[in-house]
Enzyme design. Structure first.
Site, PDB file in Angstrom:
ATOM      1  N   ALA A 151      -3.038 -65.370  12.900  1.00 18.32           N
ATOM      2  CA  ALA A 151      -1.613 -65.222  13.205  1.00 18.32           C
ATOM      3  C   ALA A 151      -1.201 -66.400  14.083  1.00 18.32           C
ATOM      4  O   ALA A 151      -2.045 -67.047  14.703  1.00 18.32           O
ATOM      5  CB  ALA A 151      -1.401 -63.916  13.945  1.00 18.32           C
ATOM      6  N   GLY A 154      -5.882 -63.100  11.228  1.00 19.47           N
ATOM      7  CA  GLY A 154      -4.974 -62.793  10.118  1.00 19.47           C
ATOM      8  C   GLY A 154      -5.369 -63.511   8.835  1.00 19.47           C
ATOM      9  O   GLY A 154      -5.080 -63.032   7.736  1.00 19.47           O
ATOM     10  N   GLU A 182      -7.831 -61.401   7.311  1.00 14.91           N
ATOM     11  CA  GLU A 182      -7.151 -60.181   6.853  1.00 14.91           C
ATOM     12  C   GLU A 182      -6.405 -60.432   5.537  1.00 14.91           C
ATOM     13  O   GLU A 182      -6.402 -59.588   4.644  1.00 14.91           O
ATOM     14  CB  GLU A 182      -6.207 -59.668   7.954  1.00 14.91           C
ATOM     15  CG  GLU A 182      -7.003 -59.094   9.145  1.00 14.91           C
ATOM     16  CD  GLU A 182      -6.135 -58.782  10.351  1.00 14.91           C
ATOM     17  OE1 GLU A 182      -5.354 -59.668  10.772  1.00 14.91           O
ATOM     18  OE2 GLU A 182      -6.244 -57.659  10.880  1.00 14.91           O
ATOM     19  N   GLU A 200      -9.955 -62.023  17.345  1.00 14.83           N
ATOM     20  CA  GLU A 200      -8.842 -61.549  18.174  1.00 14.83           C
ATOM     21  C   GLU A 200      -9.298 -61.078  19.548  1.00 14.83           C
ATOM     22  O   GLU A 200      -8.584 -61.221  20.544  1.00 14.83           O
ATOM     23  CB  GLU A 200      -8.101 -60.403  17.454  1.00 14.83           C
ATOM     24  CG  GLU A 200      -7.262 -60.830  16.256  1.00 14.83           C
ATOM     25  CD  GLU A 200      -8.044 -60.884  14.941  1.00 14.83           C
ATOM     26  OE1 GLU A 200      -9.298 -60.894  14.988  1.00 14.83           O
ATOM     27  OE2 GLU A 200      -7.408 -60.909  13.876  1.00 14.83           O
TER      28      GLU A 200
HETATM   29  N1  3HC Z   1      -1.743 -70.013  16.493  1.00 12.53           N
HETATM   30  C1  3HC Z   1      -1.050 -71.068  16.954  1.00 12.53           C
HETATM   31  N2  3HC Z   1      -1.605 -72.263  17.206  1.00 12.53           N
HETATM   32  C2  3HC Z   1      -2.911 -72.396  16.974  1.00 12.53           C
HETATM   33  C3  3HC Z   1      -3.702 -71.340  16.489  1.00 12.53           C
HETATM   34  C4  3HC Z   1      -3.061 -70.095  16.232  1.00 12.53           C
HETATM   35  N3  3HC Z   1      -3.732 -69.044  15.743  1.00 12.53           N
HETATM   36  N4  3HC Z   1      -4.974 -71.763  16.377  1.00 12.53           N
HETATM   37  C5  3HC Z   1      -4.977 -73.048  16.752  1.00 12.53           C
HETATM   38  N5  3HC Z   1      -3.736 -73.427  17.126  1.00 12.53           N
HETATM   39  C6  3HC Z   1      -3.321 -74.772  17.569  1.00 12.53           C
HETATM   40  C7  3HC Z   1      -3.965 -75.165  18.865  1.00 12.53           C
HETATM   41  O1  3HC Z   1      -3.222 -74.716  19.960  1.00 12.53           O
HETATM   42  C8  3HC Z   1      -3.990 -76.669  18.761  1.00 12.53           C
HETATM   43  O2  3HC Z   1      -2.706 -77.127  19.070  1.00 12.53           O
HETATM   44  P1  3HC Z   1      -2.496 -78.558  19.736  1.00 12.53           P
HETATM   45  O3  3HC Z   1      -3.056 -79.540  18.783  1.00 12.53           O
HETATM   46  O4  3HC Z   1      -1.053 -78.631  19.949  1.00 12.53           O
HETATM   47  O5  3HC Z   1      -3.283 -78.502  21.008  1.00 12.53           O
HETATM   48  C9  3HC Z   1      -4.222 -76.914  17.271  1.00 12.53           C
HETATM   49  O6  3HC Z   1      -3.842 -75.690  16.632  1.00 12.53           O
HETATM   50  C10 3HC Z   1      -5.637 -77.220  16.908  1.00 12.53           C
HETATM   51  O7  3HC Z   1      -6.488 -76.249  17.492  1.00 12.53           O
HETATM   52  P2  3HC Z   1      -7.894 -76.641  18.110  1.00 12.53           P
HETATM   53  O8  3HC Z   1      -7.732 -77.773  19.037  1.00 12.53           O
HETATM   54  O9  3HC Z   1      -8.492 -75.385  18.618  1.00 12.53           O
HETATM   55  O10 3HC Z   1      -8.646 -77.171  16.814  1.00 12.53           O
HETATM   56  P3  3HC Z   1     -10.142 -76.998  16.370  1.00 12.53           P
HETATM   57  O11 3HC Z   1     -10.260 -77.700  15.078  1.00 12.53           O
HETATM   58  O12 3HC Z   1     -11.057 -77.334  17.483  1.00 12.53           O
HETATM   59  O13 3HC Z   1     -10.338 -75.424  16.094  1.00 12.53           O
HETATM   60  C11 3HC Z   1      -9.769 -73.275  15.212  1.00 12.53           C
HETATM   61  C12 3HC Z   1      -9.643 -74.804  15.055  1.00 12.53           C
HETATM   62  C13 3HC Z   1     -11.229 -72.849  15.014  1.00 12.53           C
HETATM   63  C14 3HC Z   1      -8.921 -72.653  14.152  1.00 12.53           C
HETATM   64  C15 3HC Z   1      -9.310 -72.868  16.624  1.00 12.53           C
HETATM   65  O14 3HC Z   1      -8.053 -73.438  16.870  1.00 12.53           O
HETATM   66  C16 3HC Z   1      -9.180 -71.394  16.839  1.00 12.53           C
HETATM   67  O15 3HC Z   1     -10.168 -70.729  17.100  1.00 12.53           O
HETATM   68  N6  3HC Z   1      -7.945 -70.866  16.757  1.00 12.53           N
HETATM   69  C17 3HC Z   1      -7.629 -69.518  17.091  1.00 12.53           C
HETATM   70  C18 3HC Z   1      -8.078 -68.586  16.006  1.00 12.53           C
HETATM   71  C19 3HC Z   1      -7.660 -67.177  16.346  1.00 12.53           C
HETATM   72  O16 3HC Z   1      -7.790 -66.703  17.451  1.00 12.53           O
HETATM   73  N7  3HC Z   1      -7.158 -66.484  15.321  1.00 12.53           N
HETATM   74  C20 3HC Z   1      -6.721 -65.142  15.506  1.00 12.53           C
HETATM   75  C21 3HC Z   1      -5.305 -65.127  15.939  1.00 12.53           C
HETATM   76  S1  3HC Z   1      -4.705 -63.523  16.290  1.00 12.53           S
HETATM   77  C22 3HC Z   1      -4.494 -62.800  14.818  1.00 12.53           C
HETATM   78  O17 3HC Z   1      -4.757 -63.385  13.810  1.00 12.53           O
HETATM   79  C23 3HC Z   1      -3.934 -61.424  14.866  1.00 12.53           C
HETATM   80  C24 3HC Z   1      -3.995 -60.787  13.521  1.00 12.53           C
HETATM   81  O18 3HC Z   1      -5.038 -59.866  13.481  1.00 12.53           O
HETATM   82  C25 3HC Z   1      -2.709 -60.070  13.216  1.00 12.53           C
END
Ligand code: 3HC
Ligand code: NAI
Length: 692
Positions: free
Chosen positions: A66, A105, A108, A128
């Protein structure tokens, strides 16, 4: 190709429609992606020429979750669950083609599809929990139906991803695609159609969850297994409850229950803190006056001075990243001992199955020990980690200046000393900076990067990239005694010492700070690190409790006694009446009237001065932003991530409340408690640290 939204398009390849998401950087499921997916699927279902649908992502990854930036704001339609229902209810097979990471997500979405294919390097996870949440779009109900509740518990409540091979074995994907992913996914879709495979709706796959219905033991055992690691966190328990619901409720009820838990966590402060920490860590990489295209030096060879506690760990960081290291010591004996400890560390990892004996040898072959600094002439970066002594460091940097090649980066791992003074010993102060690692240096992820007055932008940009390469979280700070972390930490040490003399014995202080969320209390921590760091018998005057303990050879865990005593081979601190007596006598000697001290006062006395010092650091420009300070505390000092960091926490508590208490203590205890002008200013303007 038809654009469905700005970030989602649809193109037919014969009878297969390909929906492409292109929402850099990580294809997060923002509203335009959700709408694009829902409308794209609907359009493809309506199109009679289409028989199957592939979901593909452009750029570096499949949907990584998400869009976290949308969290905490009013929800925008369509919600993800509606999109997923549209996918699962499609009468035509829907197949995600996964590369990079299918996270949160993103996983999912994949699980709502009927089949899944991926490249061999792809990863799959529900992370998450790491941002204080549970999956919120049926992940807690679909994942156990695919991989079984036990595996799902691990993936959801711990949050680490699994790879494609494991996913294939677990049925989370159906095929690994070699070669071009899009072409492979289209081929797979055609195969599904040709074979007339029935569409698999995961929501209806009940076999694995029904096998665990009523089996509370699975969940209780799992709870016990994670209890220590997840102390203080709310989300892991919610994850367990949601997965438990998947085995005891219908899919529809389970989804409703999951939503309730998800919303509760989303509204709480823990997830807000953990989401803040996620972005704070990434923000710390961005340095306002150093653009992304700043020229950088190549780093292929490193050199480390000192093979002691820090030097050995620092060398391991480079070796682990494939950068060979020349390691210098003063005597062969010290060198052998240092290299021996590195070998022992690698062998412990090998014994734990983290890598093979062959890899141990490979890593060891990347270290060259030496007793001569002349061997540093080829190094691209040198890190000095000798004793904390300014004269010694100055002498070393002056020698390095003569020996090292022109563009080499010259770094000191000093904990407190002035980097400018060290840099001025060289004819190239622009090449000098502080790289302050934390102990154990091969484990702790924080790297405080200290910018001297003359450090060049290229040196900083190169060091920032290098930090990523060696898997560290770097935060750029300015020069002052102790930089950001140790300068703030010293405040806590001073106050916890005073508290002990005023009436709060170490076990009380330790319990309060442990319950606050630190991994251990300050006195237990000191016993662990060793009370004799910076202490010597010759100069000791018995003027503090620490000195008295060291004089009695109670130098911490390593001598079996410090503030606490330790049974042989045990790390369990046992309170000792001898130390209690010693502290009481010392209070009397200092004419301190001991009194009962409340737990609340212990928090105020030991945490508020950290916040106050942080405010001074911000005001002086030693840290760029309040969130940088928090990143330092989260990654170097064990601050609990669910409290965001001291500056985030202060905003939460209320700066006005903190200011009022600081003023009270200023009257009661003296100048050390003088509120930072920035704190006064923010309170006056009704602002918070996050606004600074
Ligand atoms: N939402 C918004 N921005 C995100 C994001 C997300 N889910 N994931 C990454 N970003 C952004 C980062 O803030 C960063 O922004 P910036 O360049 O402006 O600093 C950019 O994307 C790149 O991220 P990373 O520097 O972390 O890049 P990497 O290549 O090192 O890692 C990744 C990529 C493994 C995808 C890592 O970013 C990550 O772990 N992201 C979060 C994943 C996550 O937590 N997903 C679950 C979200 S909650 C959800 O999905 C709820 C659902 O169940 C409804
Ligand atoms: P240490 O005492 O364990 O190791 C220092 C090593 O340097 C010794 O092995 C010594 O023989 C060697 N040495 C001394 N002079 C030398 C020279 N001229 N050339 C080559 N080697 C030389 O010390 P530790 O703890 O590793 O600290 C090193 C530096 O790191 C200090 O500046 C300290 O403040 C800093 N630091 C220490 C941390 C810790 O937790 N121990 C954390 C962060 C920084």
């Amino acid at each position: 190709m038809v654009a469905i939204t700005d970030v989602v398009s649809l193109e037919n390849h014969g009878e297969i429609a390909v929906i492409t998401v292109d929402n850099p950087p990580v294809n997060a499921l923002g509203v335009k992606v959700r709408k694009g997916l829902a409308d794209g699927i609907t359009a493809a279902i309506k199109d009679d020429s289409v028989k199957g649908i592939v979901i593909l992502c452009k750029g570096r990854t499949f949907i990584a979750g998400a869009d976290i930036t949308e969290f905490g704001k009013p929800a925008k339609e369509p919600g993800l669950n509606i999109v997923l229902d549209t996918i699962e209810n499609s009468t035509k097979p829907v197949i995600p083609a996964i590369h990079g990471t299918a996270l949160g997500g993103g996983l999912e979405v994949s699980m709502a599809c009927h089949f899944r294919v991926a490249v061999a390097s792809a990863k799959f996870g529900q992370p998450e929990v790491k941002i204080g949440l549970i999956p919120g779009a049926a992940g807690t109900q679909r994942l156990p139906r695919i991989v079984g509740p036990e595996k799902a518990l691990k993936m959801i409540a711990i949050g680490d991803p699994i790879d494609a091979k494991e996913s294939l074995a677990d049925g989370l994907i159906d095929e690994i695609i070699e070669g071009d992913l899009e072409a492979g996914a289209i081929e797979f879709a055609k195969k599904v159609l040709a074979e007339g495979r029935p569409l698999k709706k995961v929501s209806e796959m009940n076999e694995k969850v029904e096998a665990a219905t009523g089996n509370a033991e699975i969940f209780d055992n799992f709870r016990k297994s994670i209890a220590r690691k997840t102390r203080g966190f709310e989300a892991p328990e919610a994850c367990v409850k949601a997965v438990e619901a998947s085995v005891n409720m219908s899919f529809a009820d389970g989804v409703k229950y999951e939503r309730k838990l998800f919303e509760e966590l989303m509204a709480g402060t823990q997830s807000a803190a953990q989401r803040y920490a996620f972005f704070a860590e990434r923000q710390a990489n961005k340095i306002p006056d150093i653009p992304k295209d700043t020229p950088q030096f190549e780093i292929n060879k490193a050199a480390v001075l000192g093979a002691g506690t820090m030097g050995g760990g620092i060398a391991m960081n480079f070796i682990n990243a494939g950068i060979p290291v020349t390691l210098l010591e003063v005597t062969q004996e010290a060198l052998d001992r240092g290299i021996g400890i590195i070998r022992k560390n690698y062998e412990i990892s090998a014994a734990r199955g983290r890598f093979t004996q062959e890899q141990v040898e490979e890593r060891m072959s990347m270290i060259t020990g030496t007793l001569s600094m002349d061997d540093f002439s080829e190094a691209d970066i040198v890190i000095e980690a000798v004793f904390e002594n300014m004269d010694l460091k100055k002498e070393i940097f002056s020698k390095l200046d003569n020996i090292c090649k022109k563009d080499a980066i010259l770094a000191s791992n000093t904990s407190f000393l002035n980097i400018n003074e060290i840099a001025d010993q060289t004819t190239r102060p622009e090449s000098v900076l502080g790289l302050h690692f934390f102990s154990p240096a091969n484990v702790m992820r924080l790297l405080e990067m200290v910018r001297g007055d003359k450090t060049s932008k290229s040196v900083i940009a190169t060091s920032m990239s290098l930090a990523k390469r060696i898997n560290k979280i770097a935060v750029l700070v300015g020069v002052c005694h102790g930089f950001v972390g140790n300068r703030m930490f010293s405040q806590r040490t001073r106050e916890t010492d005073s508290l002990a003399l005023e009436g709060a014995m170490p076990p009380q202080v330790d319990k309060v700070l442990y319950d606050f969320g630190f991994p251990m209390g300050p006195f237990v921590l000191r016993d662990l690190i060793g009370l004799d760091i910076g202490w010597s018998k010759e100069t000791s005057t018995g003027s503090t409790i620490r000195e008295i303990l060291c004089e009695k050879d109670r130098r911490g865990q390593k001598t079996g006694a410090g503030y606490y005593t330790y049974k042989k081979g045990s790390r369990e601190p046992i309170w000792d009446s001898e130390v209690e007596k010693l502290i009481i006598e010392f209070s009397e000697k200092k004419n301190i009237n001991r009194r009962e001290i409340s737990d609340e006062e212990i928090i105020e006395r030991s945490i508020y001065p950290i916040v106050n010092e942080g405010a001074k650091i911000l005001e002086e420009g030693i840290a760029t932003r309040a969130s940088d300070i928090d990143v330092i505390w989260l990654n170097g000092y064990g601050w609990p991530i669910y409290l965001g960091g001291p500056m985030f926490w202060a905003d939460l508590i209320g700066l006005d409340k903190i200011l009022e208490t600081l003023k009270k203590f200023n009257n009661q205890f003296g100048d050390e408690w003088k509120p930072a002008p920035l704190l006064e200013k923010l309170v006056k303007e009704g602002k918070q640290f996050k606004d600074f």
